[in-house]
Design an enzyme around this catalytic site. Sequence first.
Site, PDB file in Angstrom:
ATOM      1  N   GLY A 249       0.784  -1.237   0.000  1.00 17.21           N
ATOM      2  CA  GLY A 249       0.000   0.000   0.000  1.00 17.21           C
ATOM      3  C   GLY A 249       0.807   1.273   0.000  1.00 17.21           C
ATOM      4  N   GLY A 293       3.183  -3.748  -4.120  1.00 19.64           N
ATOM      5  CA  GLY A 293       2.938  -3.981  -5.542  1.00 19.64           C
ATOM      6  C   GLY A 293       3.272  -2.711  -6.297  1.00 19.64           C
ATOM      7  N   ARG A 331      -7.402   3.276 -14.674  1.00 19.19           N
ATOM      8  CA  ARG A 331      -7.336   3.990 -13.388  1.00 19.19           C
ATOM      9  C   ARG A 331      -7.899   5.412 -13.424  1.00 19.19           C
ATOM     10  NH1 ARG A 331      -3.464   4.941 -10.609  1.00 19.19           N
ATOM     11  NH2 ARG A 331      -4.333   4.287  -8.623  1.00 19.19           N
ATOM     12  N   CYS A 362     -15.173   4.200 -26.649  1.00 16.77           N
ATOM     13  CA  CYS A 362     -16.492   4.838 -26.777  1.00 16.77           C
ATOM     14  C   CYS A 362     -17.128   5.046 -25.416  1.00 16.77           C
ATOM     15  CB  CYS A 362     -17.381   3.984 -27.663  1.00 16.77           C
ATOM     16  SG  CYS A 362     -16.793   4.018 -29.341  1.00 16.77           S
ATOM     17  N   GLU A 363     -16.526   5.891 -24.637  1.00 12.84           N
ATOM     18  CA  GLU A 363     -17.011   6.259 -23.306  1.00 12.84           C
ATOM     19  C   GLU A 363     -16.586   7.698 -23.090  1.00 12.84           C
ATOM     20  OE1 GLU A 363     -18.422   4.425 -20.679  1.00 12.84           O
ATOM     21  OE2 GLU A 363     -18.433   2.573 -21.855  1.00 12.84           O
ATOM     22  N   TYR A 391      -1.058  -1.663 -11.968  1.00 11.82           N
ATOM     23  CA  TYR A 391      -2.497  -1.703 -12.210  1.00 11.82           C
ATOM     24  C   TYR A 391      -2.889  -1.014 -13.517  1.00 11.82           C
ATOM     25  CZ  TYR A 391      -2.093  -2.934  -7.318  1.00 11.82           C
ATOM     26  OH  TYR A 391      -1.709  -3.538  -6.148  1.00 11.82           O
TER      27      TYR A 391
HETATM   28  C1  LIG Z   1      -3.398  -8.308   0.296  1.00  9.05           C
HETATM   29  C2  LIG Z   1      -2.714  -7.280  -0.526  1.00  9.05           C
HETATM   30  N1  LIG Z   1      -1.389  -7.169  -0.439  1.00  9.05           N
HETATM   31  C3  LIG Z   1      -0.726  -6.267  -1.172  1.00  9.05           C
HETATM   32  C4  LIG Z   1      -1.356  -5.409  -2.041  1.00  9.05           C
HETATM   33  C5  LIG Z   1      -0.527  -4.449  -2.835  1.00  9.05           C
HETATM   34  O1  LIG Z   1      -0.830  -3.154  -2.601  1.00  9.05           O
HETATM   35  P1  LIG Z   1       0.051  -2.011  -3.289  1.00  9.05           P
HETATM   36  O2  LIG Z   1       0.102  -2.297  -4.723  1.00  9.05           O
HETATM   37  O3  LIG Z   1      -0.703  -0.780  -2.986  1.00  9.05           O
HETATM   38  O4  LIG Z   1       1.396  -2.028  -2.653  1.00  9.05           O
HETATM   39  C6  LIG Z   1      -2.744  -5.481  -2.163  1.00  9.05           C
HETATM   40  C7  LIG Z   1      -3.485  -4.528  -3.012  1.00  9.05           C
HETATM   41  O5  LIG Z   1      -3.900  -3.476  -2.534  1.00  9.05           O
HETATM   42  C8  LIG Z   1      -3.448  -6.444  -1.388  1.00  9.05           C
HETATM   43  O6  LIG Z   1      -4.754  -6.563  -1.482  1.00  9.05           O
HETATM   44  N1  LIG Z   2      -6.176  -1.527  -8.600  1.00 13.14           N
HETATM   45  C1  LIG Z   2      -5.987  -0.523  -7.594  1.00 13.14           C
HETATM   46  C2  LIG Z   2      -5.297  -1.034  -6.394  1.00 13.14           C
HETATM   47  C3  LIG Z   2      -6.028  -2.158  -5.781  1.00 13.14           C
HETATM   48  C4  LIG Z   2      -5.128  -3.058  -5.146  1.00 13.14           C
HETATM   49  C5  LIG Z   2      -5.737  -4.377  -4.859  1.00 13.14           C
HETATM   50  N2  LIG Z   2      -5.861  -4.666  -3.456  1.00 13.14           N
HETATM   51  C6  LIG Z   2      -5.296   0.688  -8.169  1.00 13.14           C
HETATM   52  O1  LIG Z   2      -5.107   0.751  -9.320  1.00 13.14           O
HETATM   53  O2  LIG Z   2      -4.967   1.602  -7.485  1.00 13.14           O
END
Ligand SMILES: Cc1ncc(COP(=O)(O)O)c(C=O)c1O
Ligand SMILES: N[C@@H](CCCC[NH3+])C(=O)O
Length: 436
Positions: A249, A293, A331, A362-363, A391
Site C-alpha cells: 500500500g 505492488g 485507473r 467509446c465512453e 495496475y
Molecule cells: C493483500 C494485498 N497485499 C498487497 C497489495 C498491494 O498493494 P500495493 O500495490 O498498494 O502495494 C494489495 C493490493 O492493494 C493487497 O490486497
Molecule cells: N487496482 C488498484 C489497487 C487495488 C489493489 C488491490 N488490493 C489501483 O489501481 O490503485
Amino acid sequence: MNQQITAQQLTDAGHLMIGGCDSIELAHEYGTPLVVYDVSQIRNQIRSFRKVFEENNVDYAVSYASKAFAAIAMYQVAAAEQAHVDVVSAGELYTAIKAGFPMERVSFHGNNKSKEELEMAIDHHVGIIMIDNFHEIDLLSAVLESKNTTVDVMLRITPGISAHTNKYIQTGQVDSKFGFDLQSGQADEALQKILANPRMKMRGLHAHIGSQIFELAGFKGVAKKLVEVAAHWRDQFGYEAEVINVGGGFGIRYVSSDHPLRPEEFVDAIIKAIKSETSVKGLAMPAIWIEPGRSIVGPAGYNLYTVGSRKDVPGLKPYVTVNGGMGDNIRPALYQAAYETVLASNPQAPIKEHVRLAGKYCESGDILSQDQGLPDTKPGDVLAMLDTGAYGYSMASNYNRNPRPAVVFAENGQAQLVIERESLDDLISLDRSYAQ
Ligand SMILES: Cc1ncc(COP(=O)(O)O)c(C=O)c1O
Ligand SMILES: N[C@@H](CCCC[NH3+])C(=O)O
C-alpha cells in the site's frame, strides 16, 4: 516543463530514455500503445526494501504483490531479486509456475479462492495460503484431507483501520470484504480452528489496509494492531506468531503535488513500530513480511501513445486523443487517478497549452488526463505517460475489441519484448460461430 524527468533520462537527441533505450525508437520498433518498464528501477526498489530490513537486522520477506503487474518476465525478475510473490488467482499462480518461480516463496491470497485454486496451490506446493474466511478454512481442510497433506497458513485479519485513500482501494476498515473481523471474535475463532487442524501449520498473521497510502499513521497503526493481536493470541491461546505480514500500500508520486515518503521509509517506520511494540508486550521479534505492488512496478512503467485526432471546444480545454485509453489504463476512469504525460521526443519542452488527454474508447469517461500541460502536438507525435507500471496493463481489457498493448522490458540500453501485442486474430480466438 516536466519536473519528473531529469537530464539523465534524456538521450543525446533529447528524447525520453527508458532503461537506456530511446522511447521514440521503442515506439517505432514495437508500435504503440506500448508499455515499457525500466527494469533496473524494479530491481532497485526491491533491493531498497531488502536493505532496510537488513539494516534493521530483522528476518523478512519482500513479497511482490503480483496483481500490480503479472507476467512471466516479471516473476523472473522478482525471483532473481530474491523476492517472494503473492498471487490471487489460478491465472497468476499459473504464470508464476511457467516463469519457474520458486513455489515456496509464493503466498496465495484472495477472499474467495475456489476448491480448484486451492488444489492447484497444494499440488504445486505454494509456501503459504493466506486464509481469509471460514468457508476457506473448510474448503482447504477438505482439500488437504483428500490429498493427505499439510500446508503453511497465515490468517488475514481486518485491522479496523481506514486508510486515507480512494474508498475503492481501502481494505482495512471494519466494513471490508477481506479478512476476519477482530472485534466480534471472528479472528480468534478462526485461529482456534486452524490450531485444531493438524494439516494446517499456522505461521502468522496478516493485514493490508489499502493502496496508494501516504500517511505513516495508518502503517504504524496496523503494525501496532498486529502486535496487539499476536500478544492476545499468545496470552489467550498459547500461540506465538512467527511472522507478521503488514501487506503493501505504500503510495507513490504520480503528479508533482504528490509528496510521499520513499517506500523504504514507510517500511523503516513499520519495522521500528513492530520492534518497540513487541518489546513492550514481551514477544519474541517475529519475521516481518511486506507485500508491495505499486511501489515496485508503478514508477518503473511508461505508457507510450501516438497522438491522433484533436477537438477544440470554444472556451474549454481541447481534447487531444491518443491511440489507447481506458482499455490499457482504467485507473483515471475508475479512480479519477491523475498521471503526468510528456512529449517523448522532448520531455522538457515548454508547455504551450493545457489539454484533456482523451482515449479512443467509446465512453465519455475515457479521459486519461483532465488537465495535461503539453507543448504543441500534432498527429503522429509520441506521448509518454509516466508511472503507469502498476495496475495499468494488469487491469487492461479488450473493451471495444481493442487489442491489449505489447510490453517491453528495457535495461542497460537493451529492450526485450516480454508480452506480445494482441492481434485481431487473438481477439476472436475464443469465439465460436453460432449455428442457427
Ligand atoms: C493483500 C494485498 N497485499 C498487497 C497489495 C498491494 O498493494 P500495493 O500495490 O498498494 O502495494 C494489495 C493490493 O492493494 C493487497 O490486497
Ligand atoms: N487496482 C488498484 C489497487 C487495488 C489493489 C488491490 N488490493 C489501483 O489501481 O490503485
